[in-house]
Design a protein around this motif. Structure first.
Motif, PDB file in Angstrom:
ATOM      1  N   ALA A  39      73.274  23.338  72.118  1.00 25.34           N
ATOM      2  CA  ALA A  39      73.328  24.297  70.810  1.00 25.34           C
ATOM      3  C   ALA A  39      74.665  24.693  70.964  1.00 25.34           C
ATOM      4  CB  ALA A  39      72.187  24.919  70.635  1.00 25.34           C
ATOM      5  N   GLU A  40      74.909  25.735  72.152  1.00 29.07           N
ATOM      6  CA  GLU A  40      75.936  26.527  72.293  1.00 29.07           C
ATOM      7  C   GLU A  40      77.288  25.796  71.891  1.00 29.07           C
ATOM      8  OE1 GLU A  40      78.595  29.219  75.391  1.00 29.07           O
ATOM      9  OE2 GLU A  40      76.488  28.641  75.857  1.00 29.07           O
ATOM     10  N   PHE A  41      77.662  24.495  72.574  1.00 29.51           N
ATOM     11  CA  PHE A  41      78.772  23.717  72.737  1.00 29.51           C
ATOM     12  C   PHE A  41      78.855  22.683  71.561  1.00 29.51           C
ATOM     13  CE2 PHE A  41      78.875  25.526  76.880  1.00 29.51           C
ATOM     14  CZ  PHE A  41      79.933  26.015  76.730  1.00 29.51           C
ATOM     15  N   GLY A  42      77.499  22.907  70.595  1.00 32.66           N
ATOM     16  CA  GLY A  42      77.796  21.858  69.621  1.00 32.66           C
ATOM     17  C   GLY A  42      77.783  20.265  69.977  1.00 32.66           C
ATOM     18  N   VAL A  43      77.022  19.825  71.029  1.00 32.71           N
ATOM     19  CA  VAL A  43      76.958  18.647  71.562  1.00 32.71           C
ATOM     20  C   VAL A  43      75.465  17.987  71.804  1.00 32.71           C
ATOM     21  CG1 VAL A  43      79.195  18.707  72.998  1.00 32.71           C
ATOM     22  CG2 VAL A  43      76.926  19.265  74.108  1.00 32.71           C
ATOM     23  N   VAL A  44      75.458  16.590  72.231  1.00 34.75           N
ATOM     24  CA  VAL A  44      74.038  16.214  72.200  1.00 34.75           C
ATOM     25  C   VAL A  44      73.427  16.625  73.696  1.00 34.75           C
ATOM     26  CG1 VAL A  44      74.374  14.429  70.725  1.00 34.75           C
ATOM     27  CG2 VAL A  44      74.901  13.999  73.008  1.00 34.75           C
ATOM     28  N   ASN A  45      72.158  16.633  73.892  1.00 37.32           N
ATOM     29  CA  ASN A  45      71.478  16.993  75.084  1.00 37.32           C
ATOM     30  C   ASN A  45      72.159  16.050  76.106  1.00 37.32           C
ATOM     31  OD1 ASN A  45      70.050  18.813  73.580  1.00 37.32           O
ATOM     32  ND2 ASN A  45      68.194  17.900  73.733  1.00 37.32           N
ATOM     33  N   SER A  46      72.116  14.726  76.028  1.00 37.68           N
ATOM     34  CA  SER A  46      72.770  14.007  77.244  1.00 37.68           C
ATOM     35  C   SER A  46      74.236  14.644  77.913  1.00 37.68           C
ATOM     36  CB  SER A  46      72.825  12.714  76.913  1.00 37.68           C
ATOM     37  OG  SER A  46      73.798  12.194  75.691  1.00 37.68           O
ATOM     38  N   THR A  47      74.960  15.069  76.878  1.00 35.82           N
ATOM     39  CA  THR A  47      76.182  15.413  77.252  1.00 35.82           C
ATOM     40  C   THR A  47      76.046  16.858  78.161  1.00 35.82           C
ATOM     41  OG1 THR A  47      77.425  14.548  75.413  1.00 35.82           O
ATOM     42  CG2 THR A  47      78.682  16.336  76.366  1.00 35.82           C
ATOM     43  N   ALA A  48      75.238  17.523  77.437  1.00 34.69           N
ATOM     44  CA  ALA A  48      75.142  19.137  78.149  1.00 34.69           C
ATOM     45  C   ALA A  48      74.425  18.628  79.807  1.00 34.69           C
ATOM     46  CB  ALA A  48      73.997  19.922  77.514  1.00 34.69           C
ATOM     47  N   GLN A  49      73.448  17.700  79.624  1.00 36.95           N
ATOM     48  CA  GLN A  49      72.807  17.432  81.062  1.00 36.95           C
ATOM     49  C   GLN A  49      73.733  16.809  82.048  1.00 36.95           C
ATOM     50  OE1 GLN A  49      69.511  17.426  81.916  1.00 36.95           O
ATOM     51  NE2 GLN A  49      70.164  16.836  83.933  1.00 36.95           N
ATOM     52  N   ARG A  50      74.857  16.061  81.430  1.00 41.50           N
ATOM     53  CA  ARG A  50      75.698  15.561  82.287  1.00 41.50           C
ATOM     54  C   ARG A  50      76.816  16.702  82.962  1.00 41.50           C
ATOM     55  NH1 ARG A  50      79.984  10.364  81.250  1.00 41.50           N
ATOM     56  NH2 ARG A  50      80.575  10.302  83.288  1.00 41.50           N
ATOM     57  N   ALA A  51      76.961  17.650  82.193  1.00 44.47           N
ATOM     58  CA  ALA A  51      77.727  18.717  82.602  1.00 44.47           C
ATOM     59  C   ALA A  51      76.986  19.443  83.705  1.00 44.47           C
ATOM     60  CB  ALA A  51      77.996  19.773  81.479  1.00 44.47           C
ATOM     61  N   MET A  52      75.713  19.727  83.451  1.00 41.68           N
ATOM     62  CA  MET A  52      74.744  20.371  84.351  1.00 41.68           C
ATOM     63  C   MET A  52      74.773  19.381  85.747  1.00 41.68           C
ATOM     64  SD  MET A  52      74.336  23.300  83.214  1.00 41.68           S
ATOM     65  CE  MET A  52      73.372  24.000  84.541  1.00 41.68           C
ATOM     66  N   GLU A  53      74.746  18.316  85.665  1.00 44.28           N
ATOM     67  CA  GLU A  53      74.587  17.343  86.792  1.00 44.28           C
ATOM     68  C   GLU A  53      75.934  17.824  87.734  1.00 44.28           C
ATOM     69  OE1 GLU A  53      73.966  13.570  85.227  1.00 44.28           O
ATOM     70  OE2 GLU A  53      71.977  14.034  84.794  1.00 44.28           O
ATOM     71  N   ARG A  54      76.982  17.837  87.158  1.00 44.42           N
ATOM     72  CA  ARG A  54      78.438  18.130  87.935  1.00 44.42           C
ATOM     73  C   ARG A  54      78.098  19.632  88.599  1.00 44.42           C
ATOM     74  NH1 ARG A  54      83.673  19.851  85.817  1.00 44.42           N
ATOM     75  NH2 ARG A  54      84.823  20.534  87.636  1.00 44.42           N
ATOM     76  N   VAL A  55      77.479  20.302  87.708  1.00 40.65           N
ATOM     77  CA  VAL A  55      77.366  22.032  88.375  1.00 40.65           C
ATOM     78  C   VAL A  55      76.608  21.739  89.514  1.00 40.65           C
ATOM     79  CG1 VAL A  55      76.813  24.289  87.871  1.00 40.65           C
ATOM     80  CG2 VAL A  55      77.887  23.035  86.180  1.00 40.65           C
ATOM     81  N   ARG A  56      75.471  21.216  89.467  1.00 39.46           N
ATOM     82  CA  ARG A  56      74.727  20.903  90.626  1.00 39.46           C
ATOM     83  C   ARG A  56      75.342  20.247  91.641  1.00 39.46           C
ATOM     84  NH1 ARG A  56      70.469  19.336  88.008  1.00 39.46           N
ATOM     85  NH2 ARG A  56      70.955  17.092  88.161  1.00 39.46           N
ATOM     86  N   ALA A  57      76.059  19.057  91.320  1.00 40.47           N
ATOM     87  CA  ALA A  57      76.806  18.391  92.510  1.00 40.47           C
ATOM     88  C   ALA A  57      77.926  19.212  93.154  1.00 40.47           C
ATOM     89  CB  ALA A  57      77.530  17.158  91.509  1.00 40.47           C
ATOM     90  N   GLU A  58      78.451  20.372  92.419  1.00 44.66           N
ATOM     91  CA  GLU A  58      79.452  21.376  93.011  1.00 44.66           C
ATOM     92  C   GLU A  58      78.609  22.236  94.058  1.00 44.66           C
ATOM     93  OE1 GLU A  58      82.849  21.712  92.666  1.00 44.66           O
ATOM     94  OE2 GLU A  58      82.799  19.810  91.413  1.00 44.66           O
ATOM     95  N   GLY A  59      77.016  22.090  94.370  1.00 47.76           N
ATOM     96  CA  GLY A  59      76.511  22.881  95.080  1.00 47.76           C
ATOM     97  C   GLY A  59      76.225  24.322  94.490  1.00 47.76           C
TER      98      GLY A  59
END
Length: 80
Positions: A39-59
Motif C-alpha cells: 500500500a505504501e509503495f503502490g505495488v501489488v503484494n507479490s512485489t512487496a513480498q519479493r522485496a521482503m525476501e531480499r531483506v531477509r536474504a540479506e540477514g
C-alpha cells in the motif's frame, strides 16, 4: 525516490534496508506487513513480498509465522 521505470522490488528492498540501517526500524521491532508495504509503495503484494525476501536474504530480518517480520539484533545476524 522510487523510479517507476525500473523494477520496483529491488528499490523497495533498498528503502527497507535503509530504514533498518538508520534506525527507523530498530533491532527487535516489527517491520510493516507485506500488505502495508504494498500500500505504501503502490505495488501489488507479490512485489512487496519479493522485496521482503531480499531483506531477509540479506540477514536483516526474521519471520515468525502468524506474528510478523522482525528486525534482527546485530548479534543475531551472524548466526545461521
Amino acid at each position: 525516490m522510487i523510479d517507476r521505470t525500473r523494477a520496483m522490488w529491488p528499490q523497495i528492498a533498498d528503502v527497507i534496508i535503509e530504514r533498518i540501517a538508520d534506525g527507523t526500524y530498530p533491532p527487535g521491532s516489527k517491520v510493516p506487513s507485506v500488505v502495508q508495504i504494498a500500500a505504501e509503495f503502490g505495488v501489488v503484494n507479490s512485489t512487496a513480498q519479493r522485496a521482503m525476501e531480499r531483506v531477509r536474504a540479506e540477514g536483516l530480518t526474521r519471520s515468525e509465522k502468524g506474528m510478523g517480520t522482525y528486525v534482527l539484533r546485530p548479534e543475531e545476524r551472524d548466526q545461521p
